[in-house]
Write a protein that holds these residues in place. Structure first.
Motif, PDB file in Angstrom:
ATOM      1  N   MET A 193     -22.989  97.664 -62.572  1.00 30.24           N
ATOM      2  CA  MET A 193     -23.150  99.053 -62.992  1.00 30.24           C
ATOM      3  C   MET A 193     -22.101  99.951 -62.352  1.00 30.24           C
ATOM      4  SD  MET A 193     -25.477  99.467 -65.253  1.00 30.24           S
ATOM      5  CE  MET A 193     -25.695 101.245 -65.096  1.00 30.24           C
ATOM      6  N   SER A 194     -21.552  99.529 -61.212  1.00 25.49           N
ATOM      7  CA  SER A 194     -20.557 100.356 -60.524  1.00 25.49           C
ATOM      8  C   SER A 194     -19.313 100.579 -61.385  1.00 25.49           C
ATOM      9  CB  SER A 194     -20.160  99.705 -59.196  1.00 25.49           C
ATOM     10  OG  SER A 194     -19.552  98.444 -59.415  1.00 25.49           O
ATOM     11  N   LEU A 195     -19.039  99.663 -62.317  1.00 27.14           N
ATOM     12  CA  LEU A 195     -17.861  99.814 -63.160  1.00 27.14           C
ATOM     13  C   LEU A 195     -17.973 101.017 -64.089  1.00 27.14           C
ATOM     14  CD1 LEU A 195     -17.067  96.110 -64.161  1.00 27.14           C
ATOM     15  CD2 LEU A 195     -16.170  97.440 -62.252  1.00 27.14           C
ATOM     16  N   THR A 196     -19.192 101.472 -64.344  1.00 27.52           N
ATOM     17  CA  THR A 196     -19.365 102.637 -65.219  1.00 27.52           C
ATOM     18  C   THR A 196     -18.869 103.909 -64.546  1.00 27.52           C
ATOM     19  OG1 THR A 196     -21.629 103.084 -64.454  1.00 27.52           O
ATOM     20  CG2 THR A 196     -21.371 101.569 -66.306  1.00 27.52           C
ATOM     21  N   ASN A 197     -18.616 103.851 -63.238  1.00 28.35           N
ATOM     22  CA  ASN A 197     -18.107 105.017 -62.511  1.00 28.35           C
ATOM     23  C   ASN A 197     -16.591 105.136 -62.586  1.00 28.35           C
ATOM     24  OD1 ASN A 197     -20.717 105.733 -61.594  1.00 28.35           O
ATOM     25  ND2 ASN A 197     -20.561 104.246 -59.928  1.00 28.35           N
ATOM     26  N   LEU A 198     -15.932 104.158 -63.214  1.00 33.82           N
ATOM     27  CA  LEU A 198     -14.477 104.211 -63.355  1.00 33.82           C
ATOM     28  C   LEU A 198     -14.140 105.044 -64.593  1.00 33.82           C
ATOM     29  CD1 LEU A 198     -13.562 100.495 -62.545  1.00 33.82           C
ATOM     30  CD2 LEU A 198     -13.576 102.459 -61.005  1.00 33.82           C
ATOM     31  N   TYR A 199     -14.173 106.356 -64.431  1.00 31.89           N
ATOM     32  CA  TYR A 199     -14.014 107.243 -65.583  1.00 31.89           C
ATOM     33  C   TYR A 199     -12.586 107.255 -66.127  1.00 31.89           C
ATOM     34  CZ  TYR A 199     -18.731 108.902 -64.802  1.00 31.89           C
ATOM     35  OH  TYR A 199     -20.096 108.974 -64.664  1.00 31.89           O
ATOM     36  N   GLN A 205     -24.453 101.215 -70.859  1.00 34.19           N
ATOM     37  CA  GLN A 205     -24.126 102.120 -71.954  1.00 34.19           C
ATOM     38  C   GLN A 205     -23.728 103.503 -71.471  1.00 34.19           C
ATOM     39  OE1 GLN A 205     -26.997 101.788 -75.378  1.00 34.19           O
ATOM     40  NE2 GLN A 205     -28.142 100.534 -73.913  1.00 34.19           N
ATOM     41  N   ASN A 206     -23.771 103.724 -70.153  1.00 33.60           N
ATOM     42  CA  ASN A 206     -23.478 105.052 -69.637  1.00 33.60           C
ATOM     43  C   ASN A 206     -22.076 105.108 -69.050  1.00 33.60           C
ATOM     44  OD1 ASN A 206     -24.566 103.236 -67.647  1.00 33.60           O
ATOM     45  ND2 ASN A 206     -24.471 104.934 -66.196  1.00 33.60           N
ATOM     46  N   GLY A 207     -21.668 106.306 -68.633  1.00 32.26           N
ATOM     47  CA  GLY A 207     -20.372 106.487 -68.005  1.00 32.26           C
ATOM     48  C   GLY A 207     -19.235 106.075 -68.916  1.00 32.26           C
ATOM     49  N   SER A 208     -18.213 105.448 -68.329  1.00 29.87           N
ATOM     50  CA  SER A 208     -17.046 105.043 -69.105  1.00 29.87           C
ATOM     51  C   SER A 208     -17.381 104.001 -70.161  1.00 29.87           C
ATOM     52  CB  SER A 208     -15.967 104.496 -68.168  1.00 29.87           C
ATOM     53  OG  SER A 208     -16.479 103.433 -67.381  1.00 29.87           O
ATOM     54  N   PHE A 209     -18.493 103.271 -69.983  1.00 28.27           N
ATOM     55  CA  PHE A 209     -18.850 102.215 -70.926  1.00 28.27           C
ATOM     56  C   PHE A 209     -19.313 102.773 -72.273  1.00 28.27           C
ATOM     57  CE2 PHE A 209     -18.108  99.535 -67.543  1.00 28.27           C
ATOM     58  CZ  PHE A 209     -18.372  98.205 -67.810  1.00 28.27           C
TER      59      PHE A 209
END
Length: 284
Positions: A201-207, A225-229
């Motif tokens: 889930m930490s990868l979703t913080n790579l905006y 499904q959130n953040g950059s994903f």
């Protein structure tokens, strides 16, 4: 106002130059030792690291090593060289490393957690090796990464080329290396390995992520499904049989699908029929 006299100014300038020189030597010595340990841990049948001589403490003189103006390593280019072995923790000492190009070799083991210390990393090219295990959650700390490619799909590679060409024309992004009109943006490629486990889930913080490809691995669990994903489509996740979630069209165990498995809304259907009937009745 206090001012330096001529002699004092020359003394301070000399000290500043000496400190800069010594700091560059410290960088070179520490990073040279780290790279030499890396070399000793690898099998190099083509002897591409022959110039990595421990008697030369400055790795900036070694083949396939690029440094900045302070003699600190910023790039390693050792792709397609039949290297085998594992990455070593000493690589984390390369604090200014921006490009780690080790693709198309026979490297093995897990993708190491200590890569989180390479905070200036913009390109992580480890694809077409024998890495296994999970994707480290720590990769979510590499905030300068823009392009994560964990797969080896030719059509997707074409998409990347088109995207980078478009970016080069319309954006002129930062300091890119451009070859044949294709500009290399920040990226991470780990394709053609045997990665397993869930998507961190930490990868979703790579905006800053602009391209994502996790296809053709053995990943499992729900797709974030959130953040950059939220920007990516199903092509980013193909050929991972155990991934689930709306974007894969495969429901996760214990989670009901909001679309495919739900019963039709009878009330809405009846209401629609009545509304149409009343409309035609008024016209009549």
């Amino acid at each position: 106002m206090w001012r330096l006299k001529g002699r004092e100014f020359r003394t301070c300038l000399a000290v500043l130059i000496l400190v800069t020189f010594l700091s560059s030597k410290i960088f070179a010595n520490e990073e040279g030792d780290a790279l030499y340990i890396f070399r000793k841990n690898l099998q190099d049948p083509n002897n591409i690291m022959a110039s990595w001589n421990r008697t030369d403490k400055n790795p900036c003189n070694w083949m396939y090593v690029t440094c900045n103006s302070l003699d600190s390593v910023v790039r390693l280019d050792m792709a397609n060289a039949s290297l085998s072995g594992q990455l070593v923790p000493q690589l984390a000492l390369l604090s200014n490393l921006q490009y780690l190009e080790l693709y198309a070799n026979n490297l093995s083991g897990h993708i190491p957690v200590y890569l989180e210390n390479l905070t200036n990393l913009v390109s992580l090219e480890l694809y077409t090796n024998n890495f296994d295990g999970p994707i480290p959650d720590a990769l979510g700390k590499l905030s300068k990464l823009r392009f994560l490619d964990f797969a080896n799909l030719f059509p997707f590679f074409l998409i990347v080329l088109v995207y980078e060409f478009y970016a080069a024309i319309t954006d002129s992004i930062g300091t890119q290396d451009c070859y044949l009109f294709v500009c290399q943006t920040s990226n991470s490629r780990l394709n053609s390995n045997n990665l397993s486990g869930s998507i961190p889930m930490s990868l979703t913080n790579l905006y800053s992520l602009q391209v994502l490809d996790l296809s053709s691995n053995s990943l499992s669990g729900p797709v974030p499904q959130n953040g950059s994903f939220s920007l990516f489509t199903a092509v980013s996740y193909t050929n991972n049989l155990d991934l689930c979630g709306p974007i894969t069209e495969k429901p996760c165990p214990g989670v009901s699908s909001p679309d495919g498995d739900s019963k039709p809304n009878i009330g809405a259907i009846v209401g629609g029929v009545v509304a149409v009937w009343c409309y035609y009745l008024l016209l009549w």
